[in-house]
Design an enzyme around this catalytic site. Structure first.
Site, mmCIF file in Angstrom:
data_model
loop_
_atom_site.group_PDB
_atom_site.id
_atom_site.type_symbol
_atom_site.label_atom_id
_atom_site.label_comp_id
_atom_site.label_asym_id
_atom_site.label_seq_id
_atom_site.Cartn_x
_atom_site.Cartn_y
_atom_site.Cartn_z
ATOM 1 C CD GLU A 108 -2.927 -0.997 2.416
ATOM 2 O OE1 GLU A 108 -2.834 -0.033 3.194
ATOM 3 O OE2 GLU A 108 -3.804 -1.879 2.523
ATOM 4 C CD GLU A 115 -3.715 -5.749 3.887
ATOM 5 O OE1 GLU A 115 -4.523 -4.911 4.335
ATOM 6 O OE2 GLU A 115 -2.481 -5.605 3.962
HETATM 7 O O1 IFM Z 1 -4.013 -3.302 9.215
HETATM 8 C C1 IFM Z 1 -3.988 -2.710 7.955
HETATM 9 C C2 IFM Z 1 -2.865 -3.306 7.130
HETATM 10 O O2 IFM Z 1 -1.641 -3.164 7.753
HETATM 11 C C3 IFM Z 1 -2.795 -2.615 5.779
HETATM 12 N N1 IFM Z 1 -4.084 -2.594 5.150
HETATM 13 C C4 IFM Z 1 -5.232 -2.161 5.910
HETATM 14 C C5 IFM Z 1 -5.288 -2.926 7.217
HETATM 15 C C6 IFM Z 1 -6.524 -2.483 8.031
HETATM 16 O O3 IFM Z 1 -6.476 -1.117 8.302
#
Ligand code: IFM
Length: 497
Positions: A223, A404
């Site tokens: 990210e 994710e």
């Molecule tokens: O916990 C985070 C992760 O580290 C990166 N993406 C979003 C998740 C939730 O906020």
């Protein structure tokens, strides 16, 4: 400062500075526009009223035979052992130890103590039936100061982890950078300094050579947008700056680091596959006006195309460049050949999907849907379909992994010790169904990792938000399968819903 960012900053100033997240959607804007009247801040874990499928029609959906069901974590969020075995300090150690930066002053010093309990956690993964596990490697464990001779004890830890995964029939997927930049590099300018991208490639090379025989899939930078926005515009993530000019310079250097790491993998002769891990947010006009449509296009540029076009098309989006202006630090920093490096061919795209964004004609955002405990997250499973089909349509049939997707729930053990996170089950079911529709419609989606395996340190939110399939009692470090974990195990077993 660009118009878009000025609006964002104004909105941010009006928001309560609590919740974490990659996007700061505007509760304030919502009130002003009066659009969010129907949006409910559930602060909980109810299922989405927006779901497009019902449970019965989802039942029987089967995924491709070799589908990679997985779960994800990151080093600073779970490992703890912050000072052990030669680990150096990261920007998150500094940030979380600075008073007022995290909720309750929480830090990742101990977190879920995974560094010591990894074998137990590997057994949990086997019990879940995971086929893939996405974790991150802590750069400061490998190079305490971000460069130079590698720390063998750090490498040994990850060697034990990947060996343990293979012993249990689980494919490792390793992220090279999930935000824990060595503090020594930050002291030299961090990602504002072009040299950090070079240091990152050197570190990546060390890791490829040490673990490359056992890791089939690598993700470069987790990210980048979150570092840009949360770390350099809003400042509620490390390193805690509020400097838009620096933010987009950082965006360029992060992407340069990505490209250099891809090249390092190819040069190392290691056979693994590699790609970026991007949090993508589908952007929709908040109303039917032409102004909203125009503003949405630019918003999408900042949220998505700034990272996708560069990596997959070798060019930054013109509308974003024009909005930043020719004198911006980022535009001035781009050298001949940089975009060629950034667009070095990748083997896959890792997509992280959490929320849609609704954009008004004025360029601000509103919330139209129920949120979760993370106030930035609106629940919209169809957004998963839209994101997956969009990237395939606009960037070609590159293999995709979802690395994710999940939500925080206020999980509390009941009197009998069980944790009934029914809302997480509904959420995941709806998002899995949306992903299944995307596959049916031609998206080469190969795997799906739920965020997260374990409850963990949710950055500035500390330990209050629980994102795990597995509950962690931080006092005893006892792990308990939540209802969602039992349900997910059955999904994996059935290979479907
Ligand atoms: O916990 C985070 C992760 O580290 C990166 N993406 C979003 C998740 C939730 O906020």
């Amino acid at each position: 400062m660009s118009l878009l960012t000025r609006r964002r900053l104004l909105r941010r100033a009006a928001l309560s500075a609590t919740a974490a997240g990659a996007v700061r959607t505007g509760l304030v804007g919502a009130t002003a526009a009066g659009i969010a009247a129907s949006a409910t801040a559930l602060g909980g874990c109810d299922s989405s009223p927006e779901r497009r499928t019902d449970q019965e029609s989802d039942a029987g959906l089967r995924f491709p035979p070799d589908f990679g069901w997985g779960a994800a974590t990151s080093a600073y969020q779970i490992e703890g052992a912050a000072k052990e075995d030669g680990r150096g300090e990261s920007v998150w150690d500094t940030f979380s130890h600075t008073p007022g930066r995290t909720r309750n002053g929480d830090t990742g010093d101990v977190a879920a103590d995974h560094y010591h309990r990894y074998a137990e956690d590997l057994d949990l993964m086997r019990e879940l039936g995971l086929r893939s596990y996405r974790f991150s490697i802590a750069w400061p464990r490998i190079q305490a100061d971000g460069s130079g001779r590698p720390n063998q004890r750090g490498l040994d830890f990850y060697r034990r982890l990947v060996d343990g995964l293979h012993e249990r029939g689980i494919a490792p997927m390793a992220t090279l950078f999930h935000w824990d930049l060595p503090q020594a590099l930050q002291d030299d300018g961090g990602w504002e300094n072009r040299d950090t991208a070079e240091r990152f490639a050197d570190y990546a090379d060390v890791v490829f050579r040490a673990l490359g025989d056992q890791v089939p899939v690598w993700l470069t930078i987790n990210e980048p947008k979150t570092v840009v926005q949360n770390g350099y515009i809003w400042g509620h993530h490390a390193p805690g700056h509020q400097d838009e000019a620096a933010a987009y310079l950082v965006a360029h250097h992060l992407q340069l680091g990505h490209g250099l790491a891809v090249q390092a993998l190819r040069a190392s002769g290691v056979s693994g596959r590699i790609g970026p891990a991007l949090n993508l947010h589908p952007c929709y006009p908040a109303d039917d006006t032409a102004e909203a449509a125009t503003a949405t296009r630019l918003y999408d540029g900042y949220e998505n195309r700034l990272y996708l076009d560069s990596i997959f098309k070798g060019a930054y989006p013109q509308d974003v460049l024009a909005d930043l202006g020719p004198d911006s630090r980022m535009v001035r920093a781009v050298r001949d050949g940089d975009l060629k490096i950034i667009s070095s061919p990748v083997d896959l795209l890792a997509v992280q999907y959490y929320t849609p964004i609704y954009v008004t004609g004025g360029g601000s955002t509103v919330q139209k849907l129920p949120t979760t405990e993370a106030e930035w997250q609106q629940i919209y499973p169809e957004g998963m379909y839209d994101v997956l089909t969009r990237v395939t349509r606009d960037y070609g049939p590159v293999p995709i992994t979802v690395t994710e997707n999940g939500l925080p729930c206020p999980d509390v053990p009941g009197p009998d010790g069980t944790i009934d996170d029914a809302g997480r089950v509904s959420f995941l079911r709806d998002h899995f169904a949306a992903a299944h529709r995307a596959i049916r419609d031609g998206v080469p989606l190969k795997s799906y990792h739920v965020w997260s395996l374990l409850d963990n340190f949710e950055w500035d939110q500390g330990f209050e938000q629980r994102w795990g399939l597995v509950y962690v009692d931080y006092r005893s470090q006892r792990r308990v399968f939540k209802r969602s974990a039992h349900w997910y195990r059955d999904v994996i077993h059935r290979n479907g819903l």
